[in-house]
Design an enzyme around this catalytic site. Structure first.
Site, PDB file in Angstrom:
ATOM      1  N   CYS A  75       0.837  -1.199   0.000  1.00  0.00           N
ATOM      2  CA  CYS A  75       0.000   0.000   0.000  1.00  0.00           C
ATOM      3  C   CYS A  75       0.876   1.254   0.000  1.00  0.00           C
ATOM      4  O   CYS A  75       1.519   1.572   1.006  1.00  0.00           O
ATOM      5  CB  CYS A  75      -0.925  -0.027   1.219  1.00  0.00           C
ATOM      6  SG  CYS A  75      -1.767   1.513   1.564  1.00  0.00           S
ATOM      7  N   CYS A 117       0.120   3.957   2.583  1.00  0.00           N
ATOM      8  CA  CYS A 117       0.522   3.476   3.912  1.00  0.00           C
ATOM      9  C   CYS A 117       1.994   3.800   4.171  1.00  0.00           C
ATOM     10  O   CYS A 117       2.370   4.241   5.265  1.00  0.00           O
ATOM     11  CB  CYS A 117       0.313   1.970   4.030  1.00  0.00           C
ATOM     12  SG  CYS A 117      -1.394   1.417   3.833  1.00  0.00           S
TER      13      CYS A 117
END
Length: 651
Positions: free
Chosen positions: A543, A546
């Site tokens: 991600c 993230c």
């Protein structure tokens, strides 16, 4: 001079420890009677208002009624009768004959702004019953609503476990409901209750079932199932046949949107766009279609042709002219050989009709002509106010760039009036600068103060705020302590304002059990964290957003490392790798991460929390109840402020 900047610093904990308590908000409550209404029944609604409702507020019940055969509801707006001394609001509503499920929220219209109470994102809802059980389709619609993927104005918080229970109930009580059966099997796979092989086997059996070729939801369900089995051609044939017989259906609307995205020439694009606008005048995608049309013409500098296209359609949304004005001013290719001043004049000329309407005419009933049926009238008008406000902001910026300050001031003021708290920091920057250039320093200070209190600050606004302050109070120009105290008082008001709003958004969801293990073998359970506020960050190695949060993870972990009352836990989920633990340890070492990383070895925590995306921050109170879920990431500063605010709201 000190300019507030909210870096990760001692300020992080000072907000938590220093600020005075804010009055605890008591959320509004709604009673629906009967709780299990039968078909076409009259229901009585009784709302006990919270502090968002004032003595001059008007309260409306927004009721969204789903039928068994449609994916989107029809919205109804009922003005409540009131007993202001008790802050109680009442209304009766007769359910439409085809209503099987309903969502309800409270719309609060105040003098200068509107608000709503959607029960902290969970809404209030009801299913329609026969004498002994929910009517066909009621539990299905309720289950799908709890997946959390409805449109924004009715986007109920995701509760996958509740969705599973409701879809299971529908499937048992009405085994002929193919949409429910396919939806349940798909959810079982998503929740890791079955393997992919079992899923394929169940889906293979289900696509052999009888289904109604005239039911849009059955057609959608069977085609979705066929595509999971790579039977795309068969799914396409079924959809084409349905659309041929139902050209005004939602499925037909979606397919035209697909054709629009696949158009290979401007002619094809405009033909399909025109078809869409004519065929679906009340689509929630209408404004996006006009925006796409403008972008397509602008890319090849076909301004004359663009304006001719727009002239063919009535009630062209403000966003289209907003885009045109911006591009003409900033893009020399729009008028080859022209000066910026000439392009400004041309942009204002094109937008002249809207200029008059935005300033002089209130948004009226004509704006409702293209209202989608899933919006209430007041909801839709609120959206139009925001669009007109954005347009006024653009025109004000154009006048500002041309040094027409009085005209700029007029449009900035209108934008602020229309957009209210949704106004951008960019507008406030320009508006404050305009008032300073006009010598209106008192007004500029009021605007700058409002920006800081509304948490709409920026570096330029903070700089201008200081310059204005010194201009108005030159006697204390060298006394930075007084200015810092004044600034702190504004920061205090901003903080209290944010926290006050958050208290109404606390979800109070039931505590969940969990057991985590870190990459270095440390165990952590919900039981041992009782009595502490827990902030849990969820992420995955694949991600990108993230990974952008890593610096904040590091800083906040260190800041809260010794806290006795707050625990900051970073949890990796949804990894694609086979050897999960070893891969994460390798990822941690390669990226030189020092914060502890936890995992749920059984992979159940994301299911229990009904997580639907990454990154997401979840806040648990001292009893383990889930109070907030915050998806996405914008900056370290925003994340830290969110944490400060939510910690205070949870206290």
């Amino acid at each position: 001079m000190r300019i507030t900047n909210f870096k990760i610093s001692k300020l992080f904990l000072s907000f938590i420890l220093f600020y005075l308590s804010i009055t605890v908000a008591i959320a509004g409550k709604l009673e629906i009677n009967p709780a299990k209404p039968q078909q076409a029944a009259k229901i009585k609604l009784h709302y006990f208002a919270d502090d968002r409702v004032g003595s001059r507020s008007s309260v409306y019940f927004n009721i969204y009624c789903f039928s068994a055969g449609t994916t989107l509801p029809v919205a109804h707006e009922i003005k409540a009768l009131t007993n202001n001394s008790e802050k109680e609001y009442l209304a009766d509503f007769t359910l439409p004959d085809d209503c099987v499920y309903g969502l309800i929220k409270i719309y609060i219209k105040n003098e200068k702004k509107s608000d709503d109470d959607n029960n902290a994102g969970t809404f209030w809802d009801f299913r329609v019953y026969t004498a002994e059980k929910p009517i066909l389709g009621a539990s299905l619609r309720a289950g799908l609503a709890n997946l959390g993927n409805l449109q924004d104005n009715i986007k109920k918080s995701a509760d996958l476990n509740k969705s599973f229970d409701l879809l299971s109930e529908e499937s048992v009580q009405y085994p002929q409901n193919l949409e429910a059966q396919i939806g349940l099997v798909s959810l079982e796979l998503d929740m890791q209750k079955i393997t992919k092989d079992i899923f394929d086997s169940k889906i293979t059996d289900l696509v052999k079932s009888e289904y109604s070729k005239e039911s849009e939801n059955d057609v959608r369900a069977i085609c979705r199932a066929l595509r999971t089995l790579n039977k795309t051609d068969k799914a396409d044939r079924i959809e084409r046949k349905f659309i041929q017989n139902n050209p005004k259906s939602s499925l037909s609307e979606e397919k035209i949107l697909t054709r629009l995205s696949e158009a290979e020439s401007l002619i094809d694009f405009t033909d399909v766009a025109h078809e869409f606008i004519v065929s679906f005048p009340n689509s929630s995608h209408r404004e996006k279609i006009f925006s796409a049309i403008v972008s397509a013409f602008i890319q090849i500098s076909k301004y004359k042709e663009l304006l001719e296209f727009l002239d063919q359609h009535e009630n062209v949304p403000a966003i289209a002219y907003n885009q045109i004005a911006l591009d003409i001013v900033d893009n020399e290719a729009s008028m080859p050989g022209s000066t910026r001043q000439q392009r400004i004049i041309e942009a204002l000329k094109i937008c002249s009709q809207y200029l008059t309407n935005v300033i002089n005419e209130p948004i009226s009933e004509k704006e409702l002509k293209h209202k989608p049926h899933q919006y209430t009238a007041l909801e839709w008008l609120d959206d139009q106010y925001l669009l007109h406000g954005t347009f006024a902001e653009t025109i004000g910026s154009i006048y500002y760039s041309a040094d027409s300050l009085k005209e700029a001031e007029k449009y900035f003021a209108k934008a602020l009036e229309l957009e209210g708290l949704e106004v951008s920091s960019f507008l406030l920057e320009k508006y404050i600068s305009t008032e300073m250039d006009l010598g209106n320093y008192q007004k500029a200070l009021l605007l700058a103060n409002s920006a800081l209190i509304a948490s709409k600050s920026s570096v330029l606004i903070e700089k201008n705020h200081y310059d204005i302050y010194i201009k108005l109070f030159p006697a204390i120009a060298n006394d930075t302590a007084k200015y810092d105290k004044y600034l702190d008082s504004l920061a205090d008001l901003a903080f209290k304002e944010r926290v006050s709003k958050l208290r109404y958004l606390k979800q109070n969801l039931n505590a969940i059990p969990y057991n985590l293990i870190s990459t270095d073998g440390k165990h952590l359970s919900s039981e041992e964290l009782k009595g502490k506020i827990v902030i849990m960050e969820f992420w995955a190695t694949w991600c990108g957003p993230c990974q952008a949060k890593f610096p904040a993870f590091e800083a906040i972990s260190k800041k809260l490392e010794g806290s006795k009352d707050i625990v900051y836990v970073i949890v990796d989920i949804w990894e694609r790798a086979g050897s999960k633990l070893n891969d994460i340890i390798e990822f941690k070492n390669n990226n030189k991460l020092t914060f502890p990383i936890y995992l749920d070895e059984l992979g159940l925590i994301q299911q229990k929390l009904s997580l639907t995306g990454l990154p997401v921050t979840v806040y648990f109170d001292k009893e383990g109840r889930i109070q907030f879920k915050e998806y996405g990431y914008s900056s370290d500063t925003a994340l830290q402020r969110d944490i400060e605010d939510r910690l205070k709201a949870i206290e």
